[in-house]
Write an enzyme that holds these catalytic residues in place. Structure first.
Site, PDB file in Angstrom:
ATOM      1  N   ASN A   7       2.861   0.175   2.325  1.00 45.05           N
ATOM      2  CA  ASN A   7       2.536  -1.212   2.671  1.00 45.05           C
ATOM      3  C   ASN A   7       3.649  -2.092   2.095  1.00 45.05           C
ATOM      4  O   ASN A   7       3.665  -2.364   0.895  1.00 45.05           O
ATOM      5  CB  ASN A   7       1.171  -1.578   2.055  1.00 45.05           C
ATOM      6  N   TRP A   8       4.559  -2.506   2.960  1.00 47.71           N
ATOM      7  CA  TRP A   8       5.698  -3.306   2.484  1.00 47.71           C
ATOM      8  C   TRP A   8       5.294  -4.754   2.178  1.00 47.71           C
ATOM      9  O   TRP A   8       6.096  -5.512   1.658  1.00 47.71           O
ATOM     10  CB  TRP A   8       6.814  -3.313   3.536  1.00 47.71           C
ATOM     11  N   LYS A   9       4.082  -5.120   2.560  1.00 48.09           N
ATOM     12  CA  LYS A   9       3.616  -6.507   2.402  1.00 48.09           C
ATOM     13  C   LYS A   9       4.637  -7.462   3.031  1.00 48.09           C
ATOM     14  O   LYS A   9       5.210  -7.122   4.054  1.00 48.09           O
ATOM     15  CB  LYS A   9       3.351  -6.820   0.928  1.00 48.09           C
ATOM     16  N   HIS A  96      -7.319  -5.423   3.787  1.00 46.52           N
ATOM     17  CA  HIS A  96      -6.626  -5.375   2.498  1.00 46.52           C
ATOM     18  C   HIS A  96      -7.127  -6.533   1.628  1.00 46.52           C
ATOM     19  O   HIS A  96      -7.400  -7.620   2.133  1.00 46.52           O
ATOM     20  CB  HIS A  96      -5.112  -5.475   2.719  1.00 46.52           C
ATOM     21  N   GLU A  98      -5.665  -8.530  -0.239  1.00 46.26           N
ATOM     22  CA  GLU A  98      -4.870  -9.769  -0.147  1.00 46.26           C
ATOM     23  C   GLU A  98      -5.298 -10.583   1.073  1.00 46.26           C
ATOM     24  O   GLU A  98      -5.277 -11.809   1.047  1.00 46.26           O
ATOM     25  CB  GLU A  98      -3.375  -9.423  -0.127  1.00 46.26           C
ATOM     26  N   GLU A 163      -9.052   0.861  -3.159  1.00 53.88           N
ATOM     27  CA  GLU A 163      -8.074   0.128  -3.952  1.00 53.88           C
ATOM     28  C   GLU A 163      -8.778  -0.814  -4.920  1.00 53.88           C
ATOM     29  O   GLU A 163      -9.207  -1.920  -4.527  1.00 53.88           O
ATOM     30  CB  GLU A 163      -7.187  -0.721  -3.038  1.00 53.88           C
ATOM     31  N   GLY A 169      -0.600  -3.872  -7.674  1.00 51.30           N
ATOM     32  CA  GLY A 169       0.601  -4.581  -8.123  1.00 51.30           C
ATOM     33  C   GLY A 169       0.613  -4.959  -9.594  1.00 51.30           C
ATOM     34  O   GLY A 169       1.395  -5.801 -10.021  1.00 51.30           O
ATOM     35  N   SER A 209      -0.934   0.549  -7.747  1.00 51.12           N
ATOM     36  CA  SER A 209       0.111   0.876  -8.729  1.00 51.12           C
ATOM     37  C   SER A 209       0.459   2.364  -8.792  1.00 51.12           C
ATOM     38  O   SER A 209       0.709   2.908  -9.870  1.00 51.12           O
ATOM     39  CB  SER A 209      -0.281   0.355 -10.119  1.00 51.12           C
ATOM     40  N   GLY A 230       2.109   0.184  -2.349  1.00 52.69           N
ATOM     41  CA  GLY A 230       2.765  -1.113  -2.202  1.00 52.69           C
ATOM     42  C   GLY A 230       4.146  -1.091  -2.831  1.00 52.69           C
ATOM     43  O   GLY A 230       5.111  -0.587  -2.253  1.00 52.69           O
ATOM     44  N   GLY A 231       4.252  -1.604  -4.052  1.00 55.98           N
ATOM     45  CA  GLY A 231       5.540  -1.778  -4.736  1.00 55.98           C
ATOM     46  C   GLY A 231       6.471  -0.566  -4.662  1.00 55.98           C
ATOM     47  O   GLY A 231       7.657  -0.711  -4.327  1.00 55.98           O
TER      48      GLY A 231
HETATM   49  C1  PEP Z   1      -1.294  -2.177  -1.883  1.00 56.31           C
HETATM   50  O1  PEP Z   1      -0.679  -3.165  -1.528  1.00 56.31           O
HETATM   51  O2  PEP Z   1      -2.172  -1.725  -1.145  1.00 56.31           O
HETATM   52  C2  PEP Z   1      -0.969  -1.562  -3.159  1.00 56.31           C
HETATM   53  C3  PEP Z   1      -1.668  -0.532  -3.540  1.00 56.31           C
HETATM   54  O3  PEP Z   1       0.052  -2.119  -3.873  1.00 56.31           O
HETATM   55  P1  PEP Z   1       0.721  -1.511  -5.224  1.00 56.31           P
HETATM   56  O4  PEP Z   1       1.033  -0.064  -4.951  1.00 56.31           O
HETATM   57  O5  PEP Z   1       1.946  -2.337  -5.436  1.00 56.31           O
HETATM   58  O6  PEP Z   1      -0.281  -1.654  -6.312  1.00 56.31           O
END
Ligand code: PEP
Length: 247
Positions: A7-9, A96, A98, A163, A169, A209, A230-231
């Site tokens: 997930n590049w957001k 998600h 967010e 999640e 994040g 994370s 994500g990150g």
């Molecule tokens: C996400 O955006 O779904 C996510 C899990 O982000 P991160 O890995 O950065 O925590």
């Protein structure tokens, strides 16, 4: 099948960078000796779907981060599942945290989005999770609301991402015991709604994370079928290392 869904957001901020990131992931994958049993999905912002789509030849799958409930019409700013299907998207992240928190997506909208994704033969990746201090029982309502009116046949085409919101994040991760309990809880909720057989057919993945050091514990110890990343997915070397940990 183990899923690694990037997930590049809202990143990166230029087409050139999106192209570079895609190329680095594809060439990193090409250097792996084997990759059987893993599904690697890149979910860039809408504006880069075509650029990232060039990676499809290498077996990487294309995904989107959002969709809308209607196919077309006067819905300024929206992108439909029909358009995503046309762009060869095979996955769409729905619900998600967010989107739930910053864009006020409620359970009715999330349910409508799931239905539109399924209608267009795309796999939804439904994200569920509790906020800091909340009990995982909130996930039950998220799952029940999201699956309203969805048939057992459609359920089998879905992926659920657990999640914990406080882990997204932040560098904090759920313990493998807690992740395992959440997975079992989700499967039990699905089993009560449908059947044990249907529940077991839905891959539950972990998000929050993850990196190359912790990914394998979620898969081996918590029994997760992969991760929504994500990150770490914005760092191609780290992302490839994560794939190396799960093959
Ligand atoms: C996400 O955006 O779904 C996510 C899990 O982000 P991160 O890995 O950065 O925590």
């Amino acid at each position: 099948m183990i899923y690694l869904i990037a997930n590049w957001k809202m990143n990166p901020t230029s087409q050139a960078e999106a192209k570079k990131l895609t190329k680095e992931v594809v060439s990193g994958l090409g250097r792996l000796k084997k990759r059987t049993g893993t599904e690697v999905v890149l979910c860039p912002p809408f504006s880069y779907l075509q650029i990232v789509g060039t990676a499809l030849k290498s077996g990487v799958k294309l995904g989107a981060q959002n969709t809308y409930i209607k196919d077309s019409g006067a819905y300024t700013g929206e992108v439909s599942s029909k358009m995503l299907q046309d762009l060869k998207c095979e996955y769409v992240i729905v619900g998600h945290s967010e989107r739930r928190n910053y864009f006020n997506e409620d359970s009715e909208l999330i349910n409508g989005k799931l239905k539109s994704v399924l209608k267009h033969k795309i796999t939804p990746v439904l994200a569920v999770g509790e906020k800091e201090g909340e009990s995982i029982s909130v996930i039950k309502k998220q799952v029940i609301d999201a699956f309203e009116g969805i048939t057992p046949g459609q359920v089998k085409k879905m992926v659920i991402a657990y999640e914990p919101i406080w882990a997204i994040g932040t560098g904090k991760v759920a313990s493998t015991d807690d992740a395992m309990s959440a997975r079992i809880f989700i499967q039990k909720t699905l089993s009560d709604l449908y059947s044990k057989n249907t529940a077991e057919s839905v891959p539950v993945i972990y998000g929050g994370s993850t990196n190359s050091k912790n990914i394998s514990s979620f898969i081996i110890d918590a029994g997760m079928m992969g991760a929504l990343v994500g990150g770490s997915s914005l760092n191609p070397k780290e992302f490839i290392k994560m794939i190396e940990q799960i093959i």
